[in-house]
Design a protein around this motif. Structure first.
Motif, PDB file in Angstrom:
ATOM      1  N   THR A 174     -11.883   1.747  -8.686  1.00  0.00           N
ATOM      2  CA  THR A 174     -11.151   1.311  -9.749  1.00  0.00           C
ATOM      3  C   THR A 174     -10.355   2.404 -10.029  1.00  0.00           C
ATOM      4  O   THR A 174      -8.777   2.041 -10.261  1.00  0.00           O
ATOM      5  N   LYS A 175     -10.556   3.405  -9.957  1.00  0.00           N
ATOM      6  CA  LYS A 175      -9.650   4.682 -10.161  1.00  0.00           C
ATOM      7  C   LYS A 175      -8.146   4.539  -9.104  1.00  0.00           C
ATOM      8  O   LYS A 175      -7.248   4.906  -9.664  1.00  0.00           O
ATOM      9  N   ALA A 176      -8.584   4.537  -7.756  1.00  0.00           N
ATOM     10  CA  ALA A 176      -7.864   4.367  -6.813  1.00  0.00           C
ATOM     11  C   ALA A 176      -6.853   3.189  -7.188  1.00  0.00           C
ATOM     12  O   ALA A 176      -5.547   3.272  -6.962  1.00  0.00           O
ATOM     13  N   GLU A 177      -7.453   2.032  -7.320  1.00  0.00           N
ATOM     14  CA  GLU A 177      -6.629   0.700  -7.415  1.00  0.00           C
ATOM     15  C   GLU A 177      -5.975   0.584  -8.675  1.00  0.00           C
ATOM     16  O   GLU A 177      -4.727  -0.009  -8.520  1.00  0.00           O
ATOM     17  N   LYS A 178      -6.190   1.227  -9.826  1.00  0.00           N
ATOM     18  CA  LYS A 178      -5.402   1.309 -10.828  1.00  0.00           C
ATOM     19  C   LYS A 178      -3.930   2.105 -10.591  1.00  0.00           C
ATOM     20  O   LYS A 178      -2.895   1.797 -11.121  1.00  0.00           O
ATOM     21  N   LYS A 179      -4.103   3.075  -9.374  1.00  0.00           N
ATOM     22  CA  LYS A 179      -2.814   3.903  -9.094  1.00  0.00           C
ATOM     23  C   LYS A 179      -2.126   2.945  -7.745  1.00  0.00           C
ATOM     24  O   LYS A 179      -1.444   3.738  -7.217  1.00  0.00           O
ATOM     25  N   GLY A 180      -2.562   1.934  -7.413  1.00  0.00           N
ATOM     26  CA  GLY A 180      -1.784   1.145  -6.270  1.00  0.00           C
ATOM     27  C   GLY A 180      -2.373   1.483  -4.873  1.00  0.00           C
ATOM     28  O   GLY A 180      -1.895   1.310  -3.897  1.00  0.00           O
ATOM     29  N   ARG A 181      -3.704   2.150  -4.792  1.00  0.00           N
ATOM     30  CA  ARG A 181      -4.395   2.595  -3.616  1.00  0.00           C
ATOM     31  C   ARG A 181      -5.487   1.500  -3.446  1.00  0.00           C
ATOM     32  O   ARG A 181      -5.744   0.489  -4.307  1.00  0.00           O
TER      33      ARG A 181
END
Length: 117
Positions: free
Chosen positions: A20-27
């Motif tokens: 989730t942390k990564a995906e929130k930043k487009g990763r």
């Protein structure tokens, strides 16, 4: 002295938070998995088994196939503590992973995150 609670926490319970942390930043989840495999030496299949079996963090790192020697190049502050100064080995491994996920979320290039030359 009692063990820190994170040691007995299942890796599977924290793993979605990394994603989730990564995906929130487009990763991506694939990048999170690549970081975990780089750090621990787990294959993708082994990683999926660890998650499915709800392996705790202490066991996750204790049974890691091959901790990457380049992880010692990970420096910086996570949760207000310098990762290179953490004396408890398992806690240091956990914080290395936290730091790598932070770097991913901050947009750092994978080559830099994985300490490749």
């Amino acid at each position: 002295m009692a063990k820190h609670r994170i040691f007995t926490t299942s890796f599977a319970s924290v793993y979605p938070h990394y994603i989730t942390k990564a995906e929130k930043k487009g990763r991506t989840k694939a990048e999170v998995d690549e970081i975990i495999r780089w750090l621990t030496g787990y294959s993708q299949e082994e990683l999926e088994v660890v998650i499915e079996e709800k392996t705790d963090f202490e066991t996750f790192f204790a049974e890691a196939p091959e901790m990457n020697p380049s992880r010692r190049a990970i420096k910086g502050v996570i949760c207000g503590v310098r990762v290179e100064d953490i004396e408890e080995p398992t806690m240091q491994e956990i914080r290395y992973l936290d730091k790598l996920i932070d770097e991913l979320a901050k947009g750092k290039a994978m080559e830099k995150i994985l300490r490749t030359t």
